[in-house]
Design an enzyme around this catalytic site. Structure first.
Site, PDB file in Angstrom:
ATOM      1  N   TYR A 171       0.799  -1.225   0.000  1.00 35.73           N
ATOM      2  CA  TYR A 171       0.000   0.000   0.000  1.00 35.73           C
ATOM      3  C   TYR A 171       0.831   1.275   0.000  1.00 35.73           C
ATOM      4  O   TYR A 171       0.271   2.366  -0.073  1.00 35.73           O
ATOM      5  CB  TYR A 171      -0.968  -0.005   1.187  1.00 35.73           C
ATOM      6  CG  TYR A 171      -2.058  -1.025   0.983  1.00 35.73           C
ATOM      7  CD1 TYR A 171      -1.781  -2.372   1.121  1.00 35.73           C
ATOM      8  CD2 TYR A 171      -3.328  -0.646   0.590  1.00 35.73           C
ATOM      9  CE1 TYR A 171      -2.746  -3.324   0.885  1.00 35.73           C
ATOM     10  CE2 TYR A 171      -4.300  -1.592   0.354  1.00 35.73           C
ATOM     11  CZ  TYR A 171      -4.000  -2.927   0.506  1.00 35.73           C
ATOM     12  OH  TYR A 171      -4.962  -3.863   0.257  1.00 35.73           O
ATOM     13  N   LYS A 229       2.408 -14.777   5.360  1.00 37.14           N
ATOM     14  CA  LYS A 229       2.703 -15.694   4.261  1.00 37.14           C
ATOM     15  C   LYS A 229       4.227 -15.863   4.228  1.00 37.14           C
ATOM     16  O   LYS A 229       4.891 -15.736   3.196  1.00 37.14           O
ATOM     17  CB  LYS A 229       2.133 -15.084   2.952  1.00 37.14           C
ATOM     18  CG  LYS A 229       2.196 -15.982   1.753  1.00 37.14           C
ATOM     19  CD  LYS A 229       1.292 -17.185   1.808  1.00 37.14           C
ATOM     20  CE  LYS A 229       1.557 -18.091   0.618  1.00 37.14           C
ATOM     21  NZ  LYS A 229       1.006 -19.443   0.756  1.00 37.14           N
ATOM     22  N   ASP A 271      -3.177 -18.372   3.613  1.00 38.95           N
ATOM     23  CA  ASP A 271      -4.128 -19.168   2.820  1.00 38.95           C
ATOM     24  C   ASP A 271      -4.874 -20.177   3.694  1.00 38.95           C
ATOM     25  O   ASP A 271      -6.046 -20.468   3.474  1.00 38.95           O
ATOM     26  CB  ASP A 271      -3.426 -19.857   1.644  1.00 38.95           C
ATOM     27  CG  ASP A 271      -2.065 -20.415   1.995  1.00 38.95           C
ATOM     28  OD1 ASP A 271      -1.202 -19.625   2.405  1.00 38.95           O
ATOM     29  OD2 ASP A 271      -1.869 -21.627   1.898  1.00 38.95           O
ATOM     30  N   ASP A 274      -6.574  -6.772   4.275  1.00 37.72           N
ATOM     31  CA  ASP A 274      -7.590  -6.264   3.361  1.00 37.72           C
ATOM     32  C   ASP A 274      -8.440  -7.429   2.842  1.00 37.72           C
ATOM     33  O   ASP A 274      -9.675  -7.421   2.907  1.00 37.72           O
ATOM     34  CB  ASP A 274      -6.884  -5.549   2.199  1.00 37.72           C
ATOM     35  CG  ASP A 274      -7.849  -4.711   1.381  1.00 37.72           C
ATOM     36  OD1 ASP A 274      -9.018  -4.604   1.762  1.00 37.72           O
ATOM     37  OD2 ASP A 274      -7.437  -4.159   0.342  1.00 37.72           O
TER      38      ASP A 274
END
Ligand code: NAD
Length: 414
Positions: free
Chosen positions: A139, A211, A277, A301
């Site tokens: 971002y 992740k 995930d 998000d």
């Protein structure tokens, strides 16, 4: 009678698209709850602030300095959604507001209310609080477009500095580049804020979502710094998965499990981590297992919209952007400006109404906040809802934006 709080000025940004419609009715709901709770019609003085299209049309600026100044000065504000200007030079007004005011905590609660539609068979008890880092990650918007001078400069410098890594790029001249900065201070402060909140609110579990198996030095570093932050600052209130692992190595699995059960039964918060995930999978299969989540910006998000779907969708999912150090907080609906619904009196104002509830809780006006939650819950329980919810609830009556808010107000008053 409830103790009357001191009156305050609350700035608000109506927003673009459906923003002004939902802001108008959300303010009415807040006013009704404050009046009922404290019997004083003058406790809240609303102060309109310019931002977005309205500001641009009037002043030529998308985000005037006076708006930022007022948000800083009055500390607690509320905003409607802002459309991202296309070709305006500014990537997103929402992202800019968060970065310029250093509102590093994006707080997104997902709580199922009786009567809400959910794709989950038994949504009872879903109550997840997401702490999304709000100021860095992809971002920051540092990206290089193929074919531009900046892209060529970047590629040339990269090739010269690290030729072996450059050689691993697929199609270097036809490959867009984005930078994903994840810093130690920003990782530490978001995890700190999440655990602090969990301790204060007597929650049981904080999960660091990352992740890191693939992005070792960004997402993986977030995890490492996050655990260290917890282990250095919350020794008396938490027990981490890493500490458990050390215990297993020292005294064996069975004995460690026993000690863990005792520590958690004694009130310690379990701090663990789950790969992003896998969180999506587990949100669908066993959402009740999640409690507080702390994560990086992009993961947060995606996750907050997916989690919102479990409890009525984005039309009823509130949010806040907070800097716990300065006390500056900007409450907002999670959804966008929904141009397709603008001016139709159809949009669901619940997201902004519940953001108002969060705002009142934040300033300690708990009685008024409770009234809003009770009024909204009763309206939904009676199946009187806007179209987005009605199409998922059997036997529901469809109300317009204004009529829905009037119904909430009537439950607040009576
Ligand atoms: P959106 O949230 O505006 O719309 C997505 C879908 O959700 C649409 O079908 C819309 O009709 C529906 N929807 C949204 N709010 C609703 C409500 N209150 N009641 C019923 N249905 C609702 O997302 P988008 O179309 O991707 O974005 C539109 C604009 O808003 C873009 O410029 C985007 O950048 C901006 N945006 C702003 C914010 C913010 O201000 N925080 C957040 C997201 C998007």
């Amino acid at each position: 009678m409830n103790t009357k709080p001191t009156s305050r000025i609350i700035p608000y940004i109506p927003g673009d698209g459906i923003g002004p419609e939902i802001m108008e009715v959300a303010r009415k709901v807040i006013d009704a709850a404050v009046l009922k709770a404290y019997r004083d019609p003058n406790l809240v003085e609303w102060k309109i602030l310019k931002a977005g299209q309205i500001a641009f049309d009037e002043t030529g600026e998308w985000l005037p300095a006076s708006t930022l100044e007022a948000i800083r000065r009055y500390k607690v504000s509320i905003k409607g959604p802002l459309t991202t200007p296309i070709g305006g030079g500014m990537r997103s007004l929402n992202v800019s507001l968060r970065q310029m005011l250093d509102l590093y905590v994006c707080l997104r609660p997902v709580r199922w209310i009786d009567g809400l539609p959910s794709p989950h068979r038994s949504p009872q008890g879903i109550n997840i609080i997401i702490f999304r880092e709000n100021t860095e990650d992809l971002y920051t918007g540092i990206e290089y477009q193929v074919g531009t001078l900046e892209h060529t400069k970047w590629m040339d410098a990269y090739k010269q500095a690290l030729p072996e890594d450059y050689a691993r790029l697929p199609y270097p001249k036809q490959c867009g580049i984005g930078i994903k900065p994840i810093s130690k201070p920003n990782s530490q402060r978001i995890v700190h804020a999440a655990v602090d909140w969990a301790v204060e609110n007597k929650r049981k579990r904080v999960t660091l979502v990352h992740k890191g198996n693939i992005m070792k030095y960004t997402e993986g570093a977030f995890l490492e710094w996050g655990y260290k932050e917890v282990e250095n600052n919350f020794t008396s209130t938490t027990f981490t998965r890493r500490q458990f692992q050390i215990m297993v190595n020292e005294i064996g699995l069975l004995a460690a499990e026993k000690q863990k059960s005792e520590l958690l039964a004694g009130g310690k918060i379990w701090v663990d981590d789950v790969i992003a995930d896998v969180v999506f999978e587990q949100l669908i299969t066993k959402p009740q297992n999640f409690d507080v989540i702390a994560t990086t910006n992009l993961n947060g998000d995606f996750l907050s919209d997916a989690a919102a779907a479990l409890a009525g969708g984005v039309g009823i999912s509130p949010g806040a952007n907070i800097n716990p150090q300065t006390g500056t907080a900007l409450f907002e609906a999670n959804h966008g400006s929904a141009e397709n619904l603008t001016g139709l009196n159809k949009a669901n104002p619940s997201s902004l109404i519940l953001s108002g509830e969060m705002m009142l809780r934040f300033i300690g006006w708990t009685e008024a906040a409770d009234l809003i939650r009770a009024g909204l819950t009763e309206t939904i329980r009676k199946k009187k809802v806007t179209f987005d919810l009605a199409e998922q609830i059997e036997g529901a009556s469809i109300l317009g934006t204004k009529e829905f808010a009037d119904q909430v107000i009537s439950f607040i008053r009576n």
